[in-house]
Design an enzyme around this catalytic site. Structure first.
Site, short mmCIF file in Angstrom:
data_model
loop_
_atom_site.label_atom_id
_atom_site.label_comp_id
_atom_site.label_asym_id
_atom_site.label_seq_id
_atom_site.Cartn_x
_atom_site.Cartn_y
_atom_site.Cartn_z
N CYS A 1 2.01 2.75 5.32
CA CYS A 1 0.59 2.83 4.96
C CYS A 1 0.39 3.60 3.66
O CYS A 1 0.38 4.84 3.66
CB CYS A 1 -0.21 3.48 6.09
SG CYS A 1 -1.95 3.65 5.68
N CYS B 1 -2.88 5.72 3.48
CA CYS B 1 -2.85 6.97 4.25
C CYS B 1 -1.95 7.99 3.57
O CYS B 1 -2.27 9.18 3.52
CB CYS B 1 -2.30 6.75 5.65
SG CYS B 1 -2.92 5.33 6.50
N ASP B 2 -0.81 7.56 3.10
CA ASP B 2 0.25 8.52 2.75
C ASP B 2 0.49 8.73 1.27
O ASP B 2 1.26 9.62 0.89
CB ASP B 2 1.55 8.09 3.44
CG ASP B 2 1.39 8.07 4.96
OD1 ASP B 2 0.51 8.80 5.44
OD2 ASP B 2 2.11 7.34 5.64
#
Ligand code: NDP
Length: 488
Positions: free
Chosen positions: A181, A184-185
């Site tokens: 992701c 997200c990261d």
């Protein structure tokens, strides 16, 4: 004597015959039930607690598309959002194939669809389904937090999850540099070198999402070409921080025990292997359908897709329907998922009508209690910590431990967890103080506590070693995490 022997043997044969017939009938009945041919009787639904006309599992385009039609058909429509509210679209950037929009951000599509169904009266539950019991009707849905709903129809719109490579090091370093992701990261790879594995649209998306954070992105493609849309490929090639390597397979993720340090590559044209030093590995090699909830309930094919009945969205279990990536092994487009959602809701309403039930009609009174959505805390009450200095101050003045919820604005799982986190403020008010930290901004805290993904939860007290977890995806798990900490 002979006559009486004849009569008793005849009686014995008749009894034996009846037994065989009865057993055969029973076995047919059992077989029918195993195939999901439940006895469905409208009377069984009346007076049931938490009775819902249409329970939609999943809140991506398929689920929200279904909700529009369920609500317009007067169904009491409940959307169980799942671990990633809004689904995979919330993790994409520009979508240029959504009808009526030249170019629109994936999260904006979901926001618009959410607004629309909320206006029509959709009820949202910020939780995940633990199990479906389809042994009797209405079907019993148990949520992760233990709540039980009864559904006259269910629409499975559970989408799919990213595939893994299954190579050495992948699981060992999952969350320690390996992830699927980028939205997200990405903030945890500022000024680092990362690679994206895959050649489809997801890989192209991930590379574009990463590029503003990282020092370099190398896209590793196993063939001599990518299958991503030509326009996406052009964007990648035009960006000086992005490099594409063709004909390479990743055979191992390497690390130093606590983080990723490289990947072992195999060049399938030149038949040579070599090591590439790298800080982060982003997987984008396709998706597997999230169909496990229907195991043993409805037909699922060998690849895990729910099997549809003819040109309908019906599963093999009456009253259960499916739409989107969980059943679509061919097109996998958001716009098609939304359309399939609409079709699933129409099929569901037809199913109810065939039972003699008209949703919203006054002739059949269906209990309509309000759902106890216990996840629904007031997020605005959560205070933000923005730096180490802030945190030190709070630790100094706090008599109890502090729980920190590391999040980013783009992270769908963080959005899912936030109301649950807020709802715990009251429950643990005497024992734990709860704060949130925007991991994309508070880089000093991210570095100090080695935060590598979101959401991550950290419990910390003055002069104590912090305890962190990046595996928590439900309120139940978060409560267990806090209680476990307090018990030690
Ligand atoms: P795809 O199935 O389209 O692509 C998967 C990619 O991963 C392929 O290049 C495939 O290689 C590669 N791959 C698969 N297994 C391996 C492996 N073991 N090792 C290395 N590479 C591997 O999946 P996507 O998730 O990219 O896309 C799914 C659908 O969603 C598509 O229809 C896509 O168009 C759509 N989508 C649309 C977006 C948008 O419009 N903005 C954004 C993202 C997705 P190979 O080509 O060799 O098979």
């Amino acid at each position: 004597m002979a006559v009486s022997r004849f009569i008793s043997s005849l009686v014995a044969r008749v009894i034996a015959g009846c037994l065989v017939v009865t057993l055969f009938a029973a076995s047919v009945l059992v077989a029918k039930r195993h195939k999901g041919q439940h006895e469905i009787n409208l009377a069984d639904a009346l007076g049931k607690e938490q009775l819902i006309d249409m329970a939609i599992i999943g809140s991506g385009p398929a689920g929200l598309g279904a909700a529009v039609y369920g609500l317009r058909g007067n169904c009491r429509t409940v959307i169980i959002q799942g671990g990633m509210p809004g689904g995979l679209l919330t993790q994409t950037t520009y979508v240029e194939n959504w009808p009526g929009e030249d170019s629109i951000l994936g999260p904006d599509i979901i926001q618009k669809m959410n607004n629309q169904v909320k206006k029509f009266g959709a009820e949202f539950i910020a939780d995940t389904v633990a199990s479906i019991d389809a042994s009797s009707w209405p079907y019993k849905i148990t949520l992760d937090d233990g709540a039980v709903l009864h559904a006259m129809t269910i629409i499975m719109a559970t989408g799919s999850k990213p595939k893994k490579l299954g190579i050495p090091g992948e699981d060992e370093y999952w969350g320690l540099g390996v992830t699927a992701c980028a939205t997200c990261d990405a903030p945890f790879f500022v000024d680092k070198d990362v690679c994206v594995i895959g050649g489809g649209d997801s890989a192209a998306e991930e590379a574009m999402q990463l590029v503003s954070h990282v020092r370099s992105v190398t896209v590793l493609v196993r063939k001599d070409r990518m299958r991503a849309a030509a326009r996406m490929q052009e964007r990648l090639k035009a960006n000086p921080k992005i490099k594409i390597q063709y004909n390479v397979e990743v055979h191992e993720v390497l690390g130093d025990g606590s983080k990723v340090t490289g990947v072992r590559l195999y060049d399938n044209q030149r038949d040579v292997a070599h090591t590439m030093p790298i800080d982060g590995v982003f997987l984008a090699i396709g998706h597997d359908p999230n169909s496990a909830l229907l195991n043993g309930i409805a037909d699922i094919d060998d690849a895990g897709y729910i099997v549809m009945q003819g040109r309908t969205q019906r599963t093999s279990c009456p009253g259960i329907f499916a739409a989107g990536d969980v059943e679509d092994d061919r097109y996998k487009q958001a716009t098609k998922a939304a359309g399939n959602g609409a079709a699933a809701a129409i099929d569901a309403i037809r199913f109810l009508n065939e039972l003699g039930y008209t949703p919203g009609s006054s002739s059949v009174s269906v209990a309509k209690p309000s759902l106890d959505d216990s996840n629904d805390g007031d997020e605005s009450l959560l205070s933000e910590i923005t730096s180490q200095k802030d945190l030190n101050l709070e630790l100094k003045r706090s008599k109890t431990p502090i729980l920190i919820d590391f999040y980013t604005e783009e992270c769908a799982s963080c959005k899912h967890m936030m109301p649950a986190v807020a709802s715990l403020m009251q429950r643990f008010s005497e024992k734990v103080r709860i704060f949130k930290v925007n991991a994309a901004e508070a880089q000093d805290l991210v570095k100090a506590y080695d935060i590598r993904r979101v959401p991550t939860f950290m419990l910390i007290a003055a002069n104590q070693r912090p305890v962190t977890s990046d595996k928590i995806t439900s309120k139940k798990e978060l409560v267990a995490f806090i209680e476990d900490y307090l018990a030690h």
